[in-house]
Design a protein around this motif. Structure first.
Motif, PDB file in Angstrom:
ATOM      1  N   GLY A  52       0.835  -1.193   0.000  1.00  0.00           N
ATOM      2  CA  GLY A  52       0.000   0.000   0.000  1.00  0.00           C
ATOM      3  C   GLY A  52       0.873   1.247   0.000  1.00  0.00           C
ATOM      4  O   GLY A  52       1.868   1.308   0.731  1.00  0.00           O
ATOM      5  N   ILE A  53       0.515   2.222  -0.840  1.00  0.00           N
ATOM      6  CA  ILE A  53       1.292   3.462  -0.960  1.00  0.00           C
ATOM      7  C   ILE A  53       0.386   4.644  -0.661  1.00  0.00           C
ATOM      8  O   ILE A  53      -0.699   4.766  -1.231  1.00  0.00           O
ATOM      9  CB  ILE A  53       1.888   3.603  -2.374  1.00  0.00           C
ATOM     10  N   TRP A  54       0.865   5.503   0.231  1.00  0.00           N
ATOM     11  CA  TRP A  54       0.157   6.743   0.558  1.00  0.00           C
ATOM     12  C   TRP A  54       1.021   7.928   0.144  1.00  0.00           C
ATOM     13  O   TRP A  54       2.223   7.933   0.370  1.00  0.00           O
ATOM     14  CB  TRP A  54      -0.116   6.818   2.064  1.00  0.00           C
ATOM     15  N   TRP A  55       0.400   8.918  -0.459  1.00  0.00           N
ATOM     16  CA  TRP A  55       1.102  10.088  -0.991  1.00  0.00           C
ATOM     17  C   TRP A  55       0.633  11.324  -0.220  1.00  0.00           C
ATOM     18  O   TRP A  55      -0.526  11.704  -0.284  1.00  0.00           O
ATOM     19  CB  TRP A  55       0.786  10.225  -2.480  1.00  0.00           C
ATOM     20  N   ASN A  56       1.549  11.916   0.536  1.00  0.00           N
ATOM     21  CA  ASN A  56       1.279  13.132   1.322  1.00  0.00           C
ATOM     22  C   ASN A  56       0.201  12.941   2.376  1.00  0.00           C
ATOM     23  O   ASN A  56      -0.464  13.895   2.783  1.00  0.00           O
ATOM     24  CB  ASN A  56       0.916  14.313   0.412  1.00  0.00           C
ATOM     25  N   ARG A  57       0.017  11.701   2.817  1.00  0.00           N
ATOM     26  CA  ARG A  57      -0.927  11.413   3.894  1.00  0.00           C
ATOM     27  C   ARG A  57      -0.690   9.977   4.349  1.00  0.00           C
ATOM     28  O   ARG A  57      -0.014   9.209   3.672  1.00  0.00           O
ATOM     29  CB  ARG A  57      -2.376  11.575   3.430  1.00  0.00           C
ATOM     30  N   VAL A  58      -1.246   9.638   5.506  1.00  0.00           N
ATOM     31  CA  VAL A  58      -1.257   8.239   5.953  1.00  0.00           C
ATOM     32  C   VAL A  58      -2.641   7.944   6.502  1.00  0.00           C
ATOM     33  O   VAL A  58      -3.400   8.835   6.849  1.00  0.00           O
ATOM     34  CB  VAL A  58      -0.186   7.951   7.035  1.00  0.00           C
TER      35      VAL A  58
END
Length: 199
Positions: A52-58
């Motif tokens: 799983g990849i989160w961009w500028n957030r989690v």
């Protein structure tokens, strides 16, 4: 060769080296440049490997997600979601390659080289597109998966694209960047077991 280039080559070599056995459970990696990139790798024996990849957030659903099902003598590509043509902020920016590079290392660490890798390639969101655009995206998808050592074969009527390969023939794609900021290939050794704040 610059110091930065030498570091990148060394990192790619580390990532492509044989991994130690993969312990069950989640592990995490994150980095900050102009933007923040967070990753969770989840290994559930006899069930799945999930990136799983989160961009500028989690937290919440990942922006990009890759799932491989584990079935004893075979591995099945379940899905790669979030980086298609309908997600322009992640499409053709290295996120898919980044996710598959992580999964390839994980598969090599938990599966025998002889284990079959298979799956169906499709994107139902493309159904409404013009034929020429749909064919272009299909060709791109085939080329994408072939870079990792998988074959793509057409079967059935109407024909569908299937992935076929073996874990031992998989390899990473060591070059390139994610969104021009992060290496597309990181080593599993750089992941930590401690859950970052917000996950």
């Amino acid at each position: 060769m610059s110091t930065e280039s030498l570091a990148f080559v060394a990192e790619a070599a580390r990532a492509s080296a044989p991994s130690a056995k993969l312990a069950p459970g989640p592990r995490y990696w994150q980095a900050q440049a102009k933007d923040r990139l967070c990753v969770r790798l989840q290994f559930v024996p006899a069930s799945k490997i999930e990136v799983g990849i989160w961009w500028n957030r989690v937290g919440g659903r990942p922006d990009v997600q890759l799932v491989f099902g584990l079935y004893g003598n075979s591995v099945e590509l379940g899905s790669l979601m979030g980086n298609g043509f309908d997600a322009p902020q992640f499409h053709r920016l290295g996120f898919g390659t980044f996710a598959v590079n992580i999964a390839v290392q994980a598969l090599k660490a938990c599966c025998a080289p002889s284990v079959l890798v298979e799956g169906v390639l499709s994107n139902t969101a493309e159904a409404e597109l013009a034929t020429q655009e749909r064919l272009r995206l299909e060709a791109n998808r085939r080329a994408f998966w072939r870079r990792f050592g998988l074959d793509v074969v057409s079967r059935g009527d109407p024909p569908l694209d299937y992935l076929v390969g073996r874990v031992g023939r998989l390899h990473i794609v060591p070059t390139g960047m994610v969104a021009g900021q992060f290496p597309r290939c990181i080593s599993l050794m750089d992941f930590v077991r401690e859950r970052p704040t917000g996950f």
